[in-house]
Scaffold this motif. Structure first.
Motif, PDB file in Angstrom:
ATOM      1  N   GLY A 123      -2.305  -0.665  -7.315  1.00 21.75           N
ATOM      2  CA  GLY A 123      -3.105  -0.717  -6.094  1.00 21.75           C
ATOM      3  C   GLY A 123      -3.785  -2.066  -5.995  1.00 21.75           C
ATOM      4  O   GLY A 123      -3.999  -2.743  -7.011  1.00 21.75           O
ATOM      5  N   LEU A 124      -4.115  -2.483  -4.776  1.00 22.66           N
ATOM      6  CA  LEU A 124      -4.714  -3.800  -4.550  1.00 22.66           C
ATOM      7  C   LEU A 124      -6.021  -3.647  -3.792  1.00 22.66           C
ATOM      8  O   LEU A 124      -6.050  -3.134  -2.673  1.00 22.66           O
ATOM      9  CB  LEU A 124      -3.746  -4.693  -3.770  1.00 22.66           C
ATOM     10  CG  LEU A 124      -4.190  -6.135  -3.529  1.00 22.66           C
ATOM     11  CD1 LEU A 124      -4.326  -6.881  -4.854  1.00 22.66           C
ATOM     12  CD2 LEU A 124      -3.190  -6.852  -2.620  1.00 22.66           C
ATOM     13  N   SER A 184     -14.224  -3.232   3.074  1.00 21.71           N
ATOM     14  CA  SER A 184     -13.268  -3.175   1.971  1.00 21.71           C
ATOM     15  C   SER A 184     -11.946  -2.576   2.440  1.00 21.71           C
ATOM     16  O   SER A 184     -11.903  -1.667   3.269  1.00 21.71           O
ATOM     17  CB  SER A 184     -13.824  -2.344   0.814  1.00 21.71           C
ATOM     18  OG  SER A 184     -14.163  -1.037   1.244  1.00 21.71           O
ATOM     19  N   VAL A 185     -10.881  -3.121   1.896  1.00 24.21           N
ATOM     20  CA  VAL A 185      -9.524  -2.666   2.199  1.00 24.21           C
ATOM     21  C   VAL A 185      -8.816  -2.370   0.885  1.00 24.21           C
ATOM     22  O   VAL A 185      -8.963  -3.128  -0.080  1.00 24.21           O
ATOM     23  CB  VAL A 185      -8.740  -3.726   3.003  1.00 24.21           C
ATOM     24  CG1 VAL A 185      -7.291  -3.286   3.214  1.00 24.21           C
ATOM     25  CG2 VAL A 185      -9.410  -3.989   4.341  1.00 24.21           C
ATOM     26  N   ASN A 214       5.840   1.980   3.521  1.00 26.70           N
ATOM     27  CA  ASN A 214       5.277   0.996   2.603  1.00 26.70           C
ATOM     28  C   ASN A 214       5.089  -0.367   3.257  1.00 26.70           C
ATOM     29  O   ASN A 214       4.246  -1.157   2.821  1.00 26.70           O
ATOM     30  CB  ASN A 214       6.173   0.844   1.368  1.00 26.70           C
ATOM     31  CG  ASN A 214       5.451   0.173   0.216  1.00 26.70           C
ATOM     32  OD1 ASN A 214       4.271   0.437  -0.003  1.00 26.70           O
ATOM     33  ND2 ASN A 214       6.139  -0.684  -0.509  1.00 26.70           N
ATOM     34  N   ASN A 215       5.839  -0.645   4.300  1.00 29.20           N
ATOM     35  CA  ASN A 215       5.683  -1.908   5.006  1.00 29.20           C
ATOM     36  C   ASN A 215       5.264  -1.687   6.459  1.00 29.20           C
ATOM     37  O   ASN A 215       5.375  -2.590   7.296  1.00 29.20           O
ATOM     38  CB  ASN A 215       7.000  -2.708   4.975  1.00 29.20           C
ATOM     39  CG  ASN A 215       6.784  -4.174   5.292  1.00 29.20           C
ATOM     40  OD1 ASN A 215       5.732  -4.745   4.988  1.00 29.20           O
ATOM     41  ND2 ASN A 215       7.764  -4.795   5.929  1.00 29.20           N
ATOM     42  N   ALA A 268      -1.031  -4.988   2.400  1.00 31.62           N
ATOM     43  CA  ALA A 268      -2.229  -5.554   1.776  1.00 31.62           C
ATOM     44  C   ALA A 268      -1.885  -6.815   0.987  1.00 31.62           C
ATOM     45  O   ALA A 268      -2.636  -7.805   1.000  1.00 31.62           O
ATOM     46  CB  ALA A 268      -2.885  -4.514   0.865  1.00 31.62           C
ATOM     47  N   GLN A 269      -0.760  -6.808   0.308  1.00 34.35           N
ATOM     48  CA  GLN A 269      -0.332  -7.995  -0.439  1.00 34.35           C
ATOM     49  C   GLN A 269      -0.018  -9.151   0.498  1.00 34.35           C
ATOM     50  O   GLN A 269      -0.334 -10.310   0.204  1.00 34.35           O
ATOM     51  CB  GLN A 269       0.895  -7.651  -1.282  1.00 34.35           C
ATOM     52  CG  GLN A 269       0.608  -6.697  -2.433  1.00 34.35           C
ATOM     53  CD  GLN A 269       1.877  -6.190  -3.093  1.00 34.35           C
ATOM     54  OE1 GLN A 269       2.945  -6.153  -2.483  1.00 34.35           O
ATOM     55  NE2 GLN A 269       1.763  -5.772  -4.354  1.00 34.35           N
ATOM     56  N   THR A 270       0.564  -8.865   1.645  1.00 32.45           N
ATOM     57  CA  THR A 270       0.884  -9.915   2.612  1.00 32.45           C
ATOM     58  C   THR A 270      -0.380 -10.521   3.213  1.00 32.45           C
ATOM     59  O   THR A 270      -0.499 -11.749   3.338  1.00 32.45           O
ATOM     60  CB  THR A 270       1.771  -9.351   3.742  1.00 32.45           C
ATOM     61  OG1 THR A 270       2.968  -8.795   3.171  1.00 32.45           O
ATOM     62  CG2 THR A 270       2.147 -10.440   4.731  1.00 32.45           C
TER      63      THR A 270
END
Length: 429
Positions: A123-124, A184-185, A214-215, A268-270
């Motif tokens: 998780g991020l 927060s995200v 997921n995307n 979130a990673q992007t």
């Protein structure tokens, strides 16, 4: 004959029997109440710890963030110049990784392959600083008196008048009015719905993520944040110029939610430019009785990480929960044992005293042909009836006391003793 004599003796000595039974009942009731309170404290602690950490998992793997003096880690905001329309609203977001140093997604796979690990999910945790507002252009106001005075001075100086021919005045009004909003995200792996921060909340409106999203540009909001921002299912949330459709509203089961906004992990990673990175790995053990050994295995084979279990977190919990749990577990346990022993001793002494006062009666019974064994069985029978009566009464009182405690019990709270920054719920502390 045995039961007839037993019934007659109990009726004749009902006051003494009631005293013996009451003493046993109070001791047993106290043990039941204290045990119930202790068990309730344990369950309450598990529930609160779940809101702080548990999230349907046995342990989390993180990497402590190292202090850095790099200027690139400071929030910086840039706005485009708009000469033709200076009053237009400006908005920009700064998306930053929060709480921990990032780990590679390869680490998630490595942790999942360790012995005793049933499943591992990454998780991020992110923090978004949103700045929006507008610049207002000022208005130039010419000063007529200053211009006249400049003209007179220029005439007296032989043609240098009028303030060198430039209008005299000042700019009035204008400025900037910007609002800063922080929230927060959390990027969650939607392919593993049984693990992660969203498992500590219940979807109260809309739906949760699908395993195929997921995307997807979809988001689930915490109910408190959604209410504060007047958002609902079907609304649009914009983060760093990317629009996300709100598909669900989640309410935390206990304590605070792990994040204000939940997004698919890839999105979130992007947003944070953290491709193939996570801040927390949620680990589920194959056997809950071997969590300590699994923790040791992960720490040994995955260097540079910190493994935290619910037991580790319990040691840092402070607040009313910690105080009440400690009182019920330590003081209550020894108090109940002492009272129970005292109750049995008192009951034994009262029974022994009653027997000593019945020596003449027992002598008469033996004179009538009763053997010593029969007399002994008669006394033991009376003691057993007193004990059973006291036990039944004690169980009833204990259950009633436990019910009263449950009805009037206060709401217990807990917080991490380390200031709350240790990644409660695997995300923002």
């Amino acid at each position: 004959m045995f039961f007839t004599y037993l019934r007659r003796e109990l009726r004749r000595r009902r006051k003494a029997a009631l005293v013996v039974a009451s003493g046993l009942a109070l001791g047993i009731a106290l043990v039941i109440v204290v045990t119930s309170v202790s068990s309730g404290m344990g369950k309450a602690q598990d529930k609160v710890l779940q809101s702080l950490y548990g999230l349907g998992t046995d342990m989390t793997v993180t990497k402590a963030a190292s202090p850095t003096a790099s200027a690139s880690d400071r929030p910086r905001f840039q706005f485009d110049a708009q000469d033709n329309d200076s009053d237009a609203e400006q908005s920009t977001d700064r998306v930053m990784v929060q709480g921990f140093q990032t780990l590679s997604t390869a680490t998630v796979t490595k942790v999942g392959k360790q012995g005793g690990v049933s499943d591992a999910v990454g998780g991020l945790s992110l923090q978004v600083l949103k700045v929006d507002g507008q610049f207002t252009r000022g208005q130039f106001q010419q000063n007529d008196n200053a211009g006249g005075a400049g003209g007179q001075q220029g005439g007296g100086a032989g043609g240098n008048g009028g303030g060198n021919g430039q209008p005299q005045g000042e700019v009035q009004g204008g400025g900037a009015n910007f609002d800063v909003n922080s929230y927060s995200v959390y990027g969650t792996d939607v392919t593993e719905p049984a693990l992660g921060p969203l498992t500590s909340s219940t979807i109260t409106s809309g739906r949760t993520f699908k395993t195929t999203e997921n995307n997807g540009k979809v988001a689930v909001l915490d109910s408190a944040y959604a209410k504060e921002k007047s958002l609902k299912v079907g609304s649009t949330l914009t983060i760093s110029k990317v629009k996300f459709s709100v598909i669900g509203i989640a309410t935390a089961d206990s304590g605070d939610a792990a994040a204000n906004v939940y997004l698919p992990l890839t999105q979130a990673q992007t947003l944070s430019d953290s491709k193939d990175k996570v801040t927390t790995i949620y680990v589920k053990a194959t056997d809950s009785q071997k969590i300590d050994s699994v923790k040791s295995t992960i720490q040994k084979n995955v260097s540079g990480t910190t493994v935290t279990t619910s037991a580790d977190l319990a040691d840092t919990v402070s607040g009313s929960l910690s105080t009440a749990s400690s009182l019920a577990t330590n003081v209550g346990k020894w108090l109940s044992i002492a009272v129970l022993i005292a109750a049995f001793l008192v009951a034994g002494l009262l029974t022994s005293s009653a027997v000593s006062r019945r020596v003449r009666e027992f002598g008469t019974l033996k004179a009538l042909g009763w053997k010593s064994g029969r007399v002994t069985r008669q006394v033991v029978g009376e003691a057993m009836v007193n004990g059973l009566l006291g036990g039944a009464l004690g169980i009833a009182l204990g259950l009633g006391g436990a019910y009263v405690v449950t009805a009037i019990s206060p709401t217990l709270q807990a917080q991490l003793g380390g200031g709350g920054g240790g990644g409660g719920q695997g995300g923002p502390g």
